[in-house]
Design a protein around this motif. Structure first.
Motif, PDB file in Angstrom:
ATOM      1  N   THR A  67       0.858  -1.186   0.000  1.00 47.12           N
ATOM      2  CA  THR A  67       0.000   0.000   0.000  1.00 47.12           C
ATOM      3  C   THR A  67       0.894   1.235   0.000  1.00 47.12           C
ATOM      4  OG1 THR A  67      -0.097   0.218   2.411  1.00 47.12           O
ATOM      5  CG2 THR A  67      -1.780  -1.200   1.364  1.00 47.12           C
ATOM      6  N   ARG A  69       0.755   3.584   2.066  1.00 51.07           N
ATOM      7  CA  ARG A  69       1.159   3.807   3.455  1.00 51.07           C
ATOM      8  C   ARG A  69       2.355   2.936   3.824  1.00 51.07           C
ATOM      9  NH1 ARG A  69      -2.962   4.445   8.237  1.00 51.07           N
ATOM     10  NH2 ARG A  69      -2.937   6.457   7.246  1.00 51.07           N
ATOM     11  N   GLN A  99      -6.841  -0.525  -6.516  1.00 51.38           N
ATOM     12  CA  GLN A  99      -7.507  -1.008  -5.314  1.00 51.38           C
ATOM     13  C   GLN A  99      -7.877  -2.468  -5.538  1.00 51.38           C
ATOM     14  OE1 GLN A  99     -10.627   1.965  -5.380  1.00 51.38           O
ATOM     15  NE2 GLN A  99      -9.748   2.953  -3.580  1.00 51.38           N
ATOM     16  N   LYS A 105     -10.501   0.609   0.317  1.00 57.22           N
ATOM     17  CA  LYS A 105      -9.928   1.696   1.115  1.00 57.22           C
ATOM     18  C   LYS A 105      -8.476   1.979   0.733  1.00 57.22           C
ATOM     19  CE  LYS A 105      -8.660   2.822   5.831  1.00 57.22           C
ATOM     20  NZ  LYS A 105      -8.340   2.244   7.108  1.00 57.22           N
ATOM     21  N   ASN A 106      -7.694   0.926   0.557  1.00 56.85           N
ATOM     22  CA  ASN A 106      -6.254   1.075   0.317  1.00 56.85           C
ATOM     23  C   ASN A 106      -5.919   1.090  -1.167  1.00 56.85           C
ATOM     24  OD1 ASN A 106      -5.566   1.092   3.057  1.00 56.85           O
ATOM     25  ND2 ASN A 106      -5.580  -1.128   3.145  1.00 56.85           N
ATOM     26  N   TYR A 108      -2.972   0.071  -3.685  1.00 55.49           N
ATOM     27  CA  TYR A 108      -1.807  -0.795  -3.762  1.00 55.49           C
ATOM     28  C   TYR A 108      -0.947  -0.395  -4.953  1.00 55.49           C
ATOM     29  CZ  TYR A 108      -4.054  -3.625  -0.235  1.00 55.49           C
ATOM     30  OH  TYR A 108      -4.630  -4.048   0.935  1.00 55.49           O
TER      31      TYR A 108
END
Length: 162
Positions: A67, A69, A99, A105-106, A108
């Motif tokens: 991800t 993040r 996604q 939500k995340n 990649y």
């Protein structure tokens, strides 16, 4: 006066030789790291790759499909920095972001074939930088340096977790 591309590292070296030869080890390690980064930046620039992209490419070559993040965490940069780099790298065709159907939500990040192909061109530049840095050094000194730096890193990691 035109600045020579090597002035930055020479100035760091001169500072250590003339001004602060016995300054703290942390400063010396930081400046050596800056010199490594600068040497690699100069090599990468010849191929149109910013150092920031190199950092993310290295991570993705080892672990594709992270991800944004996770990439930020592994690269040690803020998420907005990662987002901006990913947009540029996507426009250059190095990565694609998507996604997963079960996790909207995340976002990649995956290397494209062009991003994977850069490894063959760029890794030798990093290897060359490392070879340049150890020219004329005794192999046992290199091993000692690696052992000492690893111990320092270990001590600081332990201190952080205490």
């Amino acid at each position: 006066m035109k600045k020579n591309k090597f002035d930055e590292t020479r100035n760091i070296l001169r500072h250590w030789q003339e001004d602060v030869p016995n300054d703290r080890l942390a400063h010396l390690v930081r400046d050596a790291g800056r010199a490594y980064t600068r040497a690699l930046q100069l090599r990468l620039a010849k191929h149109g790759v910013p150092f920031g992209h190199w950092t993310f490419l290295r991570i993705l070559w080892e672990t594709d499909g992270l991800t944004q993040r996770e990439l930020s965490d592994r690269a040690g940069v803020m998420e907005p920095t990662t987002f901006a780099a990913m947009k540029t790298m996507e426009a250059l065709g190095y990565i694609e972001r998507r996604q997963l159907p079960d996790n909207r939500k995340n976002m990649y990040v995956y290397l494209t074939s062009a991003g994977r192909a850069l490894k063959k061109k760029l890794v030798p530049l990093a290897e060359e930088t490392n070879q340049v840095s150890i020219q004329g050094l005794n192999p046992s000194d290199i091993q000692t340096t690696r052992r000492v730096l690893f111990a320092i890193l270990s001590n600081l990691a332990q201190d952080e977790s205490d």
